[in-house]
Design a protein around this motif. Structure first.
Motif, PDB file in Angstrom:
ATOM      1  N   VAL A  25     -30.882  18.220  74.934  1.00 29.84           N
ATOM      2  CA  VAL A  25     -31.410  16.851  74.897  1.00 29.84           C
ATOM      3  C   VAL A  25     -32.894  16.838  75.221  1.00 29.84           C
ATOM      4  N   THR A  26     -33.268  17.516  76.294  1.00 27.89           N
ATOM      5  CA  THR A  26     -34.673  17.576  76.692  1.00 27.89           C
ATOM      6  C   THR A  26     -35.508  18.298  75.649  1.00 27.89           C
ATOM      7  N   LEU A  27     -34.979  19.406  75.169  1.00 29.29           N
ATOM      8  CA  LEU A  27     -35.708  20.219  74.195  1.00 29.29           C
ATOM      9  C   LEU A  27     -35.921  19.477  72.887  1.00 29.29           C
ATOM     10  N   SER A  28     -34.921  18.702  72.467  1.00 30.62           N
ATOM     11  CA  SER A  28     -35.055  17.951  71.216  1.00 30.62           C
ATOM     12  C   SER A  28     -36.188  16.928  71.302  1.00 30.62           C
ATOM     13  N   GLY A  29     -36.329  16.274  72.450  1.00 26.48           N
ATOM     14  CA  GLY A  29     -37.418  15.316  72.630  1.00 26.48           C
ATOM     15  C   GLY A  29     -38.776  15.984  72.596  1.00 26.48           C
ATOM     16  N   VAL A  30     -38.895  17.122  73.282  1.00 32.12           N
ATOM     17  CA  VAL A  30     -40.167  17.859  73.300  1.00 32.12           C
ATOM     18  C   VAL A  30     -40.531  18.351  71.901  1.00 32.12           C
ATOM     19  N   VAL A  31     -39.554  18.908  71.204  1.00 35.60           N
ATOM     20  CA  VAL A  31     -39.799  19.422  69.852  1.00 35.60           C
ATOM     21  C   VAL A  31     -40.187  18.294  68.900  1.00 35.60           C
ATOM     22  N   ALA A  32     -39.513  17.143  69.006  1.00 36.42           N
ATOM     23  CA  ALA A  32     -39.829  16.008  68.129  1.00 36.42           C
ATOM     24  C   ALA A  32     -41.254  15.507  68.355  1.00 36.42           C
ATOM     25  N   ILE A  33     -41.671  15.443  69.616  1.00 32.99           N
ATOM     26  CA  ILE A  33     -43.030  14.988  69.923  1.00 32.99           C
ATOM     27  C   ILE A  33     -44.074  15.949  69.349  1.00 32.99           C
ATOM     28  N   PHE A  34     -43.884  17.237  69.579  1.00 31.50           N
ATOM     29  CA  PHE A  34     -44.852  18.214  69.081  1.00 31.50           C
ATOM     30  C   PHE A  34     -44.826  18.316  67.556  1.00 31.50           C
ATOM     31  N   TYR A  35     -43.664  18.051  66.960  1.00 30.69           N
ATOM     32  CA  TYR A  35     -43.584  18.041  65.493  1.00 30.69           C
ATOM     33  C   TYR A  35     -44.411  16.891  64.920  1.00 30.69           C
ATOM     34  N   LEU A  36     -44.317  15.720  65.528  1.00 36.28           N
ATOM     35  CA  LEU A  36     -45.125  14.580  65.087  1.00 36.28           C
ATOM     36  C   LEU A  36     -46.613  14.850  65.278  1.00 36.28           C
ATOM     37  N   ILE A  37     -46.971  15.461  66.405  1.00 34.98           N
ATOM     38  CA  ILE A  37     -48.377  15.818  66.640  1.00 34.98           C
ATOM     39  C   ILE A  37     -48.863  16.797  65.575  1.00 34.98           C
ATOM     40  N   THR A  38     -48.021  17.752  65.225  1.00 32.47           N
ATOM     41  CA  THR A  38     -48.377  18.727  64.191  1.00 32.47           C
ATOM     42  C   THR A  38     -48.599  18.055  62.840  1.00 32.47           C
ATOM     43  N   LEU A  39     -47.711  17.127  62.479  1.00 29.27           N
ATOM     44  CA  LEU A  39     -47.853  16.411  61.211  1.00 29.27           C
ATOM     45  C   LEU A  39     -49.136  15.592  61.172  1.00 29.27           C
ATOM     46  N   VAL A  40     -49.376  14.825  62.226  1.00 32.30           N
ATOM     47  CA  VAL A  40     -50.560  13.965  62.263  1.00 32.30           C
ATOM     48  C   VAL A  40     -51.836  14.796  62.305  1.00 32.30           C
ATOM     49  N   GLY A  41     -51.869  15.826  63.143  1.00 39.40           N
ATOM     50  CA  GLY A  41     -53.066  16.642  63.296  1.00 39.40           C
ATOM     51  C   GLY A  41     -53.453  17.373  62.022  1.00 39.40           C
ATOM     52  N   ASN A  42     -52.492  18.021  61.385  1.00 37.85           N
ATOM     53  CA  ASN A  42     -52.798  18.776  60.168  1.00 37.85           C
ATOM     54  C   ASN A  42     -53.131  17.854  58.997  1.00 37.85           C
ATOM     55  N   THR A  43     -52.469  16.714  58.923  1.00 35.85           N
ATOM     56  CA  THR A  43     -52.803  15.752  57.872  1.00 35.85           C
ATOM     57  C   THR A  43     -54.218  15.220  58.061  1.00 35.85           C
ATOM     58  N   ALA A  44     -54.605  14.975  59.302  1.00 38.36           N
ATOM     59  CA  ALA A  44     -55.970  14.499  59.579  1.00 38.36           C
ATOM     60  C   ALA A  44     -57.007  15.538  59.200  1.00 38.36           C
ATOM     61  N   ILE A  45     -56.726  16.807  59.478  1.00 44.45           N
ATOM     62  CA  ILE A  45     -57.658  17.876  59.105  1.00 44.45           C
ATOM     63  C   ILE A  45     -57.825  17.945  57.593  1.00 44.45           C
ATOM     64  N   ILE A  46     -56.722  17.859  56.872  1.00 44.82           N
ATOM     65  CA  ILE A  46     -56.784  17.930  55.408  1.00 44.82           C
ATOM     66  C   ILE A  46     -57.575  16.754  54.834  1.00 44.82           C
ATOM     67  N   LEU A  47     -57.273  15.546  55.299  1.00 43.49           N
ATOM     68  CA  LEU A  47     -57.956  14.357  54.783  1.00 43.49           C
ATOM     69  C   LEU A  47     -59.440  14.363  55.137  1.00 43.49           C
ATOM     70  N   ALA A  48     -59.766  14.742  56.374  1.00 45.37           N
ATOM     71  CA  ALA A  48     -61.172  14.760  56.795  1.00 45.37           C
ATOM     72  C   ALA A  48     -61.986  15.746  55.980  1.00 45.37           C
ATOM     73  N   SER A  49     -61.438  16.922  55.730  1.00 41.52           N
ATOM     74  CA  SER A  49     -62.179  17.938  54.976  1.00 41.52           C
ATOM     75  C   SER A  49     -62.275  17.602  53.488  1.00 41.52           C
ATOM     76  N   LEU A  50     -61.357  16.776  53.004  1.00 40.73           N
ATOM     77  CA  LEU A  50     -61.422  16.359  51.600  1.00 40.73           C
ATOM     78  C   LEU A  50     -62.380  15.189  51.398  1.00 40.73           C
ATOM     79  N   LEU A  51     -62.380  14.256  52.337  1.00 42.79           N
ATOM     80  CA  LEU A  51     -63.168  13.032  52.174  1.00 42.79           C
ATOM     81  C   LEU A  51     -64.644  13.216  52.528  1.00 42.79           C
ATOM     82  N   ASP A  52     -64.962  14.149  53.391  1.00 43.32           N
ATOM     83  CA  ASP A  52     -66.349  14.379  53.794  1.00 43.32           C
ATOM     84  C   ASP A  52     -66.955  15.475  52.922  1.00 43.32           C
ATOM     85  N   SER A  53     -67.930  15.139  52.111  1.00 39.03           N
ATOM     86  CA  SER A  53     -68.544  16.107  51.192  1.00 39.03           C
ATOM     87  C   SER A  53     -69.248  17.246  51.931  1.00 39.03           C
TER      88      SER A  53
END
Length: 202
Positions: A25-53
């Protein structure tokens, strides 16, 4: 993979942390939080590097590939892991396990080769700055990335196909939370004539 290598029940049981239900139960919560952070962080890196010439350089091109790889890698593992942690059902279908095995091996190989390519890019930028714009032209960068993804796919196909040809003796229990290639320190399972299974350490 021949029919003799498949058991009557076409699936596997991922034992993972099933012996510690309170920890799940505890591990699932920790993994879910870090998974969301991973999705948001990597998506932000991709978008920032694409949008900024100003970030349209070889270094950020490889960084975009690394971020995309990280998104694919975690998505190939974490959702199934969360399903196993959240409920009593720890099973994964035979087909799902095969797909996860191929994808996991493919992306793992891509990560190793892509980091090597990125280190070469930084080596060229630091040690040969006057030749950098010529050495790391966009077509060359695209070619290097294509070789990384294509070569890794070929490596995964060969290794995983050979692994799946090995006999399993009807053993459907996996002491893990994903399907992966066995390492040299894993338990080795052997078949004996009376169809019983025993394991020994390598």
């Amino acid at each position: 993979m021949g029919p003799s290598n498949r058991s009557s029940w076409h699936g596997f049981i991922l034992r993972g942390f099933s012996e510690h239900p309170k920890l799940e139960v505890t591990l699932s919560g920790v993994v879910a939080i870090f998974y969301l952070i991973t999705l948001v962080g990597n998506t932000a890196i991709i978008l920032a590097s694409l949008l900024d010439s100003r970030l349209h350089t070889p270094m950020y091109f490889f960084l975009r590939n690394l971020s995309f790889l990280d998104l694919c890698f975690t998505t190939s593992i974490v959702p199934q892991m969360l399903v196993n942690l959240w409920g009593p059902d720890k099973t994964i279908s035979y087909e799902g396990c095969v797909v996860q095995l191929y994808v996991y091996m493919w992306l793992g190989s891509v990560e190793c080769l892509l980091l090597a390519v990125m280190s070469y890019d930084r080596f060229t930028a630091i040690c040969k700055p006057l030749h950098y714009s010529v050495t790391m032209r966009p077509p060359i960068c695209l070619g290097m990335v294509a070789v990384v993804w294509g070569g890794s796919l070929a490596n995964a196909v060969v290794l995983c196909t050979l692994t799946l040809r090995l006999p399993r003796c009807g053993n459907n229990l996996l002491d893990h939370f994903l399907c992966e290639l066995p390492g040299p320190r894993h338990f080795r399972t052997r078949c004996i004539p009376n169809h019983k299974i025993y394991s020994e350490k390598i």
